[in-house]
Write an enzyme that holds these catalytic residues in place. Structure first.
Site, short mmCIF file in Angstrom:
data_model
loop_
_atom_site.label_atom_id
_atom_site.label_comp_id
_atom_site.label_asym_id
_atom_site.label_seq_id
_atom_site.Cartn_x
_atom_site.Cartn_y
_atom_site.Cartn_z
N GLU A 1 1.60 -8.59 -1.71
CA GLU A 1 2.88 -7.87 -1.69
C GLU A 1 3.89 -8.57 -0.78
O GLU A 1 4.87 -7.96 -0.35
CB GLU A 1 2.69 -6.41 -1.25
CG GLU A 1 1.75 -5.56 -2.10
CD GLU A 1 2.30 -5.23 -3.49
OE1 GLU A 1 3.40 -5.70 -3.84
OE2 GLU A 1 1.60 -4.50 -4.23
N HIS B 1 2.55 -0.96 3.90
CA HIS B 1 2.29 -0.40 2.57
C HIS B 1 0.88 0.16 2.58
O HIS B 1 -0.05 -0.51 3.03
CB HIS B 1 2.44 -1.48 1.48
CG HIS B 1 1.78 -1.10 0.20
ND1 HIS B 1 2.14 0.02 -0.53
CD2 HIS B 1 0.74 -1.67 -0.49
CE1 HIS B 1 1.37 0.11 -1.59
NE2 HIS B 1 0.51 -0.89 -1.59
N HIS C 1 -1.93 3.54 0.75
CA HIS C 1 -2.24 4.37 -0.42
C HIS C 1 -2.66 5.78 0.02
O HIS C 1 -3.84 6.15 -0.13
CB HIS C 1 -3.38 3.73 -1.23
CG HIS C 1 -3.12 2.34 -1.75
ND1 HIS C 1 -4.13 1.53 -2.25
CD2 HIS C 1 -1.99 1.62 -1.85
CE1 HIS C 1 -3.61 0.37 -2.66
NE2 HIS C 1 -2.31 0.40 -2.40
N HIS D 1 1.07 4.64 -7.00
CA HIS D 1 0.49 3.50 -6.30
C HIS D 1 0.36 3.75 -4.80
O HIS D 1 -0.75 3.73 -4.27
CB HIS D 1 1.34 2.25 -6.59
CG HIS D 1 0.87 1.01 -5.89
ND1 HIS D 1 1.36 -0.24 -6.17
CD2 HIS D 1 -0.03 0.82 -4.90
CE1 HIS D 1 0.78 -1.14 -5.41
NE2 HIS D 1 -0.07 -0.52 -4.62
P1 13P Z 1 -3.38 -7.29 -0.83
O1 13P Z 1 -4.87 -7.27 -0.60
O2 13P Z 1 -2.93 -8.53 -1.54
O3 13P Z 1 -2.63 -7.06 0.48
O4 13P Z 1 -3.02 -6.11 -1.82
C1 13P Z 1 -3.33 -4.77 -1.56
C2 13P Z 1 -2.39 -3.81 -2.21
O5 13P Z 1 -2.35 -2.65 -1.82
C3 13P Z 1 -1.50 -4.26 -3.31
O6 13P Z 1 -0.54 -3.32 -3.63
ZN ZN Z 2 -1.04 -1.28 -2.94
#
Ligand code: 13P
Ligand code: ZN
Length: 267
Positions: A119, A142, A144, A214
């Site tokens: 990302e 970022h 989840h 996401h």
């Molecule tokens: P990476 O392992 O490349 O950081 O990706 C994880 C992710 O959450 C992609 O949206």
């Molecule tokens: Zn992600």
């Protein structure tokens, strides 16, 4: 091998804070496998000796041109690396990168040639915008978060500020400590430039944005505060879903109660 963190206490402190937050993300259940990523602008803690370090990777393209990032340095989680591993061994699961003078490419400088998160276009675009805004923000996250992502599966919640008002009304602290609310980015393929561009459009008005189905992205003065923004929103989402699972629609604070808070906290 000597680490770049040796004899650089401020840089070491920044990386330790990333590791601490990575641990929280794992404990919260927001970081399955390699899920989520963190980047921190560490340019202020870089000295001439680091600027003179040779690259330990080839030069790679970011995929976009980011004029404010010329000569900047970032600590980045590695792609495919686990948050729970970043928490314990940050310099084995992340790396420091240098943005080159073309503002379109980067190289890894320390400690190990760990390729940065997939990302990166979104993260670096967010950093470019943070510098342009001049508010002293240095961190991008970022992650989840389960309940927030679940809410993004209801199209009604994706209309402008519907979720913001719902989450604010669940508990006074969310109104106070996430005063701009939650921006919405409609579904885009992970890791793409389109996702990066949609994200920075929303960051004009919000410190946290939802990536539909996401996860969320947050920016802040440091990584702890970026985490706090997501944490208070997630608390509200949990309260909402807990009430729903007890079989009723939560009443929520009234408009008047929220306006009172706005005044009291000068929001
Ligand atoms: P990476 O392992 O490349 O950081 O990706 C994880 C992710 O959450 C992609 O949206
Ligand atoms: Zn992600």
């Amino acid at each position: 091998m000597k680490s770049i963190l040796e004899n650089r206490p401020e840089l070491a402190r920044q990386v330790a804070e990333v590791a601490e937050v990575a641990g929280y993300l794992w404990q919260k259940g927001w970081a399955e496998r390699n899920g989520g990523n963190i980047t921190v602008n560490v340019t202020a803690h870089i000295d001439d000796a680091v600027r003179a370090l040779p690259a330990i990777s080839e030069v790679r393209l970011i995929g976009t041109v980011l004029p404010h990032l010329k000569g900047c340095y970032f600590f980045c989680k590695g792609t495919n690396r686990r948050m729970r591993d970043l928490a314990r061994r940050p310099m084995e699961n992340g790396a420091v990168i240098r943005i080159l003078d073309d503002c379109a490419s980067y190289e890894i400088v320390a400690d190990n040639p760990v390729p940065p998160t997939s990302e990166l276009p979104a993260h670096l675009s967010m950093h470019d915008k943070m510098i342009a805004d001049g508010k002293g923000y240095t961190a991008a996250l970022h992650t989840h978060p389960i309940e927030l992502v679940a809410l993004s599966h209801n199209p009604a919640f994706l209309e402008k500020d519907v979720l913001t008002n719902l989450l604010w009304s669940m508990i006074p602290e969310t109104r106070a400590f996430c005063p701009k609310g939650l921006g919405i980015v409609r579904y885009e393929m992970p890791s793409t430039l389109q996702l990066a561009q949609a994200t920075i459009r929303e960051l004009a008005d919000y410190d946290v944005v939802m990536w539909e189905k996401h996860g969320v992205c947050a920016v802040g003065p440091d990584i702890m505060e970026a985490f706090d923004f997501v944490d208070v929103l997630s608390k509200s989402a949990q309260i909402y879903l807990t009430a729903r699972s007890m079989g009723f629609e939560p009443e929520g604070m009234s408009r008047r109660q929220m306006d009172e808070l706005k005044e009291a906290f000068n929001l």
